[in-house]
Design a protein around this motif. Structure first.
Motif, mmCIF file in Angstrom:
data_model
loop_
_atom_site.group_PDB
_atom_site.id
_atom_site.type_symbol
_atom_site.label_atom_id
_atom_site.label_comp_id
_atom_site.label_asym_id
_atom_site.label_seq_id
_atom_site.Cartn_x
_atom_site.Cartn_y
_atom_site.Cartn_z
ATOM 1 N N THR A 68 -7.600 -0.238 -2.648
ATOM 2 C CA THR A 68 -8.490 -1.066 -1.813
ATOM 3 C C THR A 68 -8.992 -2.280 -2.593
ATOM 4 O O THR A 68 -8.976 -3.409 -2.092
ATOM 5 N N ILE B 272 0.833 -1.200 0.000
ATOM 6 C CA ILE B 272 0.000 0.000 0.000
ATOM 7 C C ILE B 272 0.871 1.254 0.000
ATOM 8 O O ILE B 272 0.608 2.227 -0.721
ATOM 9 N N SER C 102 -5.360 5.529 -6.884
ATOM 10 C CA SER C 102 -6.346 6.107 -5.963
ATOM 11 C C SER C 102 -6.569 5.144 -4.806
ATOM 12 O O SER C 102 -6.278 3.946 -4.899
ATOM 13 N N ILE C 103 -7.109 5.669 -3.714
ATOM 14 C CA ILE C 103 -7.390 4.820 -2.551
ATOM 15 C C ILE C 103 -8.371 3.708 -2.920
ATOM 16 O O ILE C 103 -8.231 2.556 -2.493
ATOM 17 N N LYS C 104 -9.350 4.041 -3.742
ATOM 18 C CA LYS C 104 -10.338 3.040 -4.166
ATOM 19 C C LYS C 104 -9.669 1.909 -4.947
ATOM 20 O O LYS C 104 -9.944 0.722 -4.722
ATOM 21 N N TYR D 150 -9.244 0.445 3.286
ATOM 22 C CA TYR D 150 -9.491 1.843 2.909
ATOM 23 C C TYR D 150 -8.997 2.788 4.010
ATOM 24 O O TYR D 150 -8.340 3.807 3.728
ATOM 25 N N ASN D 151 -9.295 2.456 5.262
ATOM 26 C CA ASN D 151 -8.897 3.316 6.377
ATOM 27 C C ASN D 151 -7.376 3.385 6.516
ATOM 28 O O ASN D 151 -6.815 4.446 6.842
ATOM 29 N N LYS E 244 -2.033 8.161 3.439
ATOM 30 C CA LYS E 244 -2.108 9.332 2.561
ATOM 31 C C LYS E 244 -2.036 10.624 3.375
ATOM 32 O O LYS E 244 -1.395 11.609 2.961
ATOM 33 N N CYS F 101 -5.237 3.023 4.009
ATOM 34 C CA CYS F 101 -4.799 3.862 2.885
ATOM 35 C C CYS F 101 -4.963 5.338 3.221
ATOM 36 O O CYS F 101 -4.084 6.171 2.932
ATOM 37 N N LEU F 102 -6.109 5.662 3.800
ATOM 38 C CA LEU F 102 -6.398 7.051 4.170
ATOM 39 C C LEU F 102 -5.400 7.563 5.203
ATOM 40 O O LEU F 102 -4.901 8.706 5.121
ATOM 41 N N ILE G 28 0.518 4.084 -2.917
ATOM 42 C CA ILE G 28 -0.292 5.230 -2.510
ATOM 43 C C ILE G 28 -0.099 6.460 -3.381
ATOM 44 O O ILE G 28 -1.017 7.281 -3.543
#
Length: 287
Positions: A262, A249, A257-259, A277-278, A284, A280-281, A253
């Motif tokens: 994921t 990840i 995109s995060i999507k 997703y969390n 980022k 990745c967020l 990154i």
């Protein structure tokens, strides 16, 4: 009236033809099936009374020979001799495609051993018809008829419960009613489609979850074709990301995109998409 083709490639040669016939509505038959049946010297069938109705509907006068599970071995030598003489012989069942939970395999294997040509004439099948309207996975396991002994049935259910695709059965309504408890036990969290009298006047389709399945209040006529949906793959949200996934990840990154990350990571892990997703967020936001 039967339509004929002039295409030389469609010439009916001598040999054994496995001809699919309607499972209910007599209009569900192909033009090629009608042509082959008309040109057959003999038509092997389960019940001559049922097959006679079909042939008379289309003005086919080929000679019928009863060939069912009680006499197919006895008929074998006679039919092989007929085929060796250069005749055209068709095999049909009372409904659907022959040798699919119907007589036929014994004759087909004997023809293969004797170098006799065997030709399929595709058409109606209760199995493919039921699967086609189920909306379930197109990967399916066809079992055939339920075994008579409940012990054998439970043993088979236990095996089938781990299959990935959907499962197709033939069963009588009475046997179905007796099997509902076991269906709920071995196939929980799945959907089921019950098909009765397909293509006939009183055709009926019951779609429901296995958990809410109810027995028939009275035993309807005919056999049922049932389709159980594929096994649901549940992802365990309690499983945490591996260090290798975290490293991947971190590398991705800045590129995706995060999507997209994921979706990519979730294909190879049982970690929930929400957790991926969390993470990745989080990464980022740290950049």
């Amino acid at each position: 009236m039967i339509l004929h083709t002039d295409n030389i490639n469609n010439k009916v040669k001598s040999g054994l033809y496995i001809v699919s016939t309607p499972i209910g509505n007599l209009s569900d038959i192909t033009l090629r099936a009608l042509e082959v049946l008309e040109k057959s010297d003999y038509v092997l069938c389960e019940d001559t009374r049922i097959s006679k109705n079909l042939l008379e509907r289309y003005q086919i006068k080929s000679k019928l020979i009863a060939n069912h599970k009680f006499n197919e071995k006895k008929n074998l030598s006679k039919v092989i001799d007929i085929l060796k003489s250069g005749s055209i012989v068709s095999l049909i069942s009372d409904a659907g495609t022959p040798s699919i939970s119907d007589p036929g395999a014994i004759l087909i294997n004997e023809c293969a051993s004797n170098g006799i040509d065997i030709f399929p004439i595709p058409g109606v099948s209760a199995v493919s018809s039921a699967v086609s309207i189920s909306g379930f996975s197109d990967k399916y396991f066809f079992y055939g008829f339920f075994p008579e002994k409940d012990k054998q049935l439970k043993e088979d259910f236990e095996k089938f419960a781990n299959l990935e695709g959907c499962i197709v059965f033939f069963i009588s309504p009475r046997k179905f009613n007796r099997s509902i408890k076991d269906l709920k036990r071995y196939f929980s969290n799945r959907k089921i489609l019950v098909c009765r009298e397909m293509t006939k006047f009183y055709e009926e389709y019951i779609r429901t979850d296995i958990e809410t399945l109810e027995p028939f209040k009275s035993d309807p006529k005919g056999e049922l074709t049932i389709v159980i949906s594929e096994k649901v793959k549940e992802k365990n949200s309690s499983i945490i990301l591996k260090e290798s996934d975290k490293i991947s990840i971190q590398k991705l990154i800045k590129k995706l995109s995060i999507k997209d990350i994921t979706d990519l990571i979730s294909q190879n892990t049982n970690v929930s998409k929400k957790e991926i997703y969390n993470y990745c967020l989080k990464i980022k936001n740290e950049k």
